[in-house]
Motif scaffolding. Structure first.
Motif, PDB file in Angstrom:
ATOM      1  N   ALA A 175      21.354 -36.656 -22.858  1.00  0.00           N
ATOM      2  CA  ALA A 175      20.239 -37.425 -22.309  1.00  0.00           C
ATOM      3  C   ALA A 175      18.891 -36.795 -22.639  1.00  0.00           C
ATOM      4  CB  ALA A 175      20.386 -37.550 -20.794  1.00  0.00           C
ATOM      5  N   LYS A 176      17.868 -37.657 -22.670  1.00  0.00           N
ATOM      6  CA  LYS A 176      16.486 -37.211 -22.729  1.00  0.00           C
ATOM      7  C   LYS A 176      16.032 -36.973 -21.290  1.00  0.00           C
ATOM      8  CE  LYS A 176      15.662 -40.326 -26.631  1.00  0.00           C
ATOM      9  NZ  LYS A 176      14.926 -41.528 -27.082  1.00  0.00           N
ATOM     10  N   ILE A 177      15.448 -35.803 -21.036  1.00  0.00           N
ATOM     11  CA  ILE A 177      15.006 -35.452 -19.694  1.00  0.00           C
ATOM     12  C   ILE A 177      13.481 -35.363 -19.661  1.00  0.00           C
ATOM     13  CG2 ILE A 177      15.211 -33.862 -17.762  1.00  0.00           C
ATOM     14  CD1 ILE A 177      17.887 -35.081 -18.619  1.00  0.00           C
ATOM     15  N   LYS A 178      12.880 -36.071 -18.727  1.00  0.00           N
ATOM     16  CA  LYS A 178      11.433 -36.020 -18.515  1.00  0.00           C
ATOM     17  C   LYS A 178      11.186 -35.526 -17.102  1.00  0.00           C
ATOM     18  CE  LYS A 178       7.005 -36.957 -18.858  1.00  0.00           C
ATOM     19  NZ  LYS A 178       6.117 -36.114 -19.671  1.00  0.00           N
ATOM     20  N   ILE A 179      10.619 -34.320 -16.959  1.00  0.00           N
ATOM     21  CA  ILE A 179      10.409 -33.763 -15.626  1.00  0.00           C
ATOM     22  C   ILE A 179       9.021 -34.117 -15.092  1.00  0.00           C
ATOM     23  CG2 ILE A 179      12.075 -31.905 -15.948  1.00  0.00           C
ATOM     24  CD1 ILE A 179       9.769 -29.983 -16.430  1.00  0.00           C
ATOM     25  N   LEU A 180       8.918 -34.166 -13.764  1.00  0.00           N
ATOM     26  CA  LEU A 180       7.671 -34.576 -13.126  1.00  0.00           C
ATOM     27  C   LEU A 180       6.621 -33.472 -13.130  1.00  0.00           C
ATOM     28  CD1 LEU A 180       6.286 -36.882 -11.531  1.00  0.00           C
ATOM     29  CD2 LEU A 180       7.234 -35.866  -9.447  1.00  0.00           C
ATOM     30  N   SER A 181       7.062 -32.208 -13.193  1.00  0.00           N
ATOM     31  CA  SER A 181       6.133 -31.078 -13.054  1.00  0.00           C
ATOM     32  C   SER A 181       6.153 -30.160 -14.279  1.00  0.00           C
ATOM     33  CB  SER A 181       6.489 -30.261 -11.805  1.00  0.00           C
ATOM     34  OG  SER A 181       6.569 -31.079 -10.668  1.00  0.00           O
ATOM     35  N   PRO A 182       5.798 -30.687 -15.472  1.00  0.00           N
ATOM     36  CA  PRO A 182       5.859 -29.836 -16.665  1.00  0.00           C
ATOM     37  C   PRO A 182       4.880 -28.664 -16.628  1.00  0.00           C
ATOM     38  CG  PRO A 182       4.773 -31.916 -17.151  1.00  0.00           C
ATOM     39  CD  PRO A 182       5.354 -32.052 -15.789  1.00  0.00           C
ATOM     40  N   ASP A 183       3.727 -28.839 -15.961  1.00  0.00           N
ATOM     41  CA  ASP A 183       2.760 -27.743 -15.903  1.00  0.00           C
ATOM     42  C   ASP A 183       3.312 -26.566 -15.092  1.00  0.00           C
ATOM     43  OD1 ASP A 183       0.975 -29.173 -17.420  1.00  0.00           O
ATOM     44  OD2 ASP A 183      -0.198 -29.901 -15.714  1.00  0.00           O
ATOM     45  N   TYR A 184       4.042 -26.863 -14.022  1.00  0.00           N
ATOM     46  CA  TYR A 184       4.618 -25.806 -13.199  1.00  0.00           C
ATOM     47  C   TYR A 184       5.638 -24.991 -14.000  1.00  0.00           C
ATOM     48  CZ  TYR A 184       6.982 -23.448  -9.350  1.00  0.00           C
ATOM     49  OH  TYR A 184       7.520 -22.493  -8.524  1.00  0.00           O
ATOM     50  N   PHE A 185       6.390 -25.669 -14.879  1.00  0.00           N
ATOM     51  CA  PHE A 185       7.446 -24.996 -15.634  1.00  0.00           C
ATOM     52  C   PHE A 185       7.014 -24.601 -17.048  1.00  0.00           C
ATOM     53  CE2 PHE A 185       9.854 -27.277 -12.365  1.00  0.00           C
ATOM     54  CZ  PHE A 185      10.665 -26.256 -11.897  1.00  0.00           C
ATOM     55  N   ALA A 186       5.709 -24.585 -17.299  1.00  0.00           N
ATOM     56  CA  ALA A 186       5.209 -24.206 -18.628  1.00  0.00           C
ATOM     57  C   ALA A 186       5.671 -22.792 -18.994  1.00  0.00           C
ATOM     58  CB  ALA A 186       3.685 -24.276 -18.648  1.00  0.00           C
ATOM     59  N   HIS A 187       6.158 -22.647 -20.234  1.00  0.00           N
ATOM     60  CA  HIS A 187       6.549 -21.352 -20.808  1.00  0.00           C
ATOM     61  C   HIS A 187       7.689 -20.675 -20.038  1.00  0.00           C
ATOM     62  CE1 HIS A 187       2.902 -22.073 -22.979  1.00  0.00           C
ATOM     63  NE2 HIS A 187       2.138 -21.887 -21.921  1.00  0.00           N
ATOM     64  N   THR A 188       8.613 -21.473 -19.480  1.00  0.00           N
ATOM     65  CA  THR A 188       9.707 -20.886 -18.694  1.00  0.00           C
ATOM     66  C   THR A 188      11.099 -21.294 -19.178  1.00  0.00           C
ATOM     67  OG1 THR A 188       9.711 -22.711 -17.091  1.00  0.00           O
ATOM     68  CG2 THR A 188       8.283 -20.824 -16.601  1.00  0.00           C
ATOM     69  N   LEU A 189      11.202 -22.297 -20.037  1.00  0.00           N
ATOM     70  CA  LEU A 189      12.513 -22.833 -20.411  1.00  0.00           C
ATOM     71  C   LEU A 189      12.924 -22.375 -21.818  1.00  0.00           C
ATOM     72  CD1 LEU A 189      12.198 -26.522 -19.141  1.00  0.00           C
ATOM     73  CD2 LEU A 189      12.774 -24.446 -17.859  1.00  0.00           C
ATOM     74  N   ILE A 190      14.230 -22.274 -22.024  1.00  0.00           N
ATOM     75  CA  ILE A 190      14.752 -21.960 -23.352  1.00  0.00           C
ATOM     76  C   ILE A 190      15.968 -22.841 -23.626  1.00  0.00           C
ATOM     77  CG2 ILE A 190      13.991 -19.556 -23.249  1.00  0.00           C
ATOM     78  CD1 ILE A 190      16.985 -18.819 -22.858  1.00  0.00           C
ATOM     79  N   GLU A 191      16.259 -23.017 -24.888  1.00  0.00           N
ATOM     80  CA  GLU A 191      17.452 -23.756 -25.281  1.00  0.00           C
ATOM     81  C   GLU A 191      18.687 -22.952 -24.891  1.00  0.00           C
ATOM     82  OE1 GLU A 191      16.722 -24.549 -29.407  1.00  0.00           O
ATOM     83  OE2 GLU A 191      15.097 -25.955 -28.945  1.00  0.00           O
ATOM     84  N   GLY A 192      19.667 -23.618 -24.308  1.00  0.00           N
ATOM     85  CA  GLY A 192      20.855 -22.958 -23.787  1.00  0.00           C
ATOM     86  C   GLY A 192      20.804 -22.720 -22.289  1.00  0.00           C
TER      87      GLY A 192
END
Length: 231
Positions: free
Chosen positions: A176-193
């Motif tokens: 699925a394509k995921i669109k989160i409501l709070s991308p600014d809060y999670f900026a620079h925190t996610l990685i593939e896997g």
């Protein structure tokens, strides 16, 4: 807040995800080819490429001007990029009735910005079976459960647009394509896997694993990627 395409990598990701055959996609691929050929080291911003390209070839940009620029022994890659843009302008003129370079690039970005606002990352989702605490009914594409990452107590709404499916039953998995409501809060925190849970209230109804980050503003810098070293 709407996402806006600013970089080569983001545009490339969205074009790569586009499974339809259409002229805007063909034109976008030529634009990406030109950016890829352009010799500036580590150039990523689309606006910088356009500025440098116009400075090199001169304004206004025309197919004739692009095709008649002379080789001087050092401008091979600029001429390669110019060839791609000349083809881009030719296709747009014939099939989209638009020959102005600025309007063509605006059309590309407007088209893919619409898709960008549906996706921050691609994930493989596993819905729990009903007997394991999952939903009792199927989920429809566009469903918005809460997303919870292990590293933070914050939860955010995460719209799921299923790929090649409209409904997913409890116990099934789906990409699925995921669109989160709070991308600014999670900026620079996610990685593939990275794995996450999705919930209805306090109830976990499934788990997910990030396969591909489209919104690069969410991606954790490689030097700070402690999680990946543990995989």
């Amino acid at each position: 807040m709407d996402n806006k395409i600013e970089t080569y990598d983001t545009l490339w990701s969205l074009v790569d995800l586009d499974t339809e055959n259409h002229k805007v996609k063909d034109i976008a691929k030529l634009f990406l080819n030109a950016m890829n050929d352009w010799p500036t080291l580590n150039q990523t911003l689309i606006s910088d490429f356009i500025k440098e390209f116009k400075t090199f070839f001169g304004k206004p940009l025309t197919i004739e001007k692009l095709n008649t620029k002379k080789f001087n022994g050092q401008n091979t890659w600029q001429l390669e990029a110019g060839s791609s843009i000349a083809e881009l302008m030719s296709i747009s003129t014939r099939f989209c009735n638009e020959s102005d370079f600025d309007k063509i690039t605006a059309n590309i970005l407007n088209h893919y910005n619409k898709e960008f606002n549906k996706v921050d990352f691609i994930a493989e989702l596993q819905y729990l079976a009903t007997e394991d605490g999952g939903r009792k009914t199927p989920a429809k594409s566009g469903y918005r459960p809460q997303v919870k990452f292990d590293f933070d107590e914050m939860q955010t709404s995460g719209q799921q647009t299923f790929i090649n499916k409209e409904l997913v039953n409890p116990g099934e998995n789906v990409k699925a394509k995921i669109k989160i409501l709070s991308p600014d809060y999670f900026a620079h925190t996610l990685i593939e896997g990275m794995e996450f849970e999705f919930r209805e209230g306090a109830t976990t109804i499934g788990t997910g694993k990030i396969e591909y980050i489209v919104n690069e503003k969410l991606e954790k810098p490689a030097g700070n990627n402690v999680y990946s070293s543990l995989l």
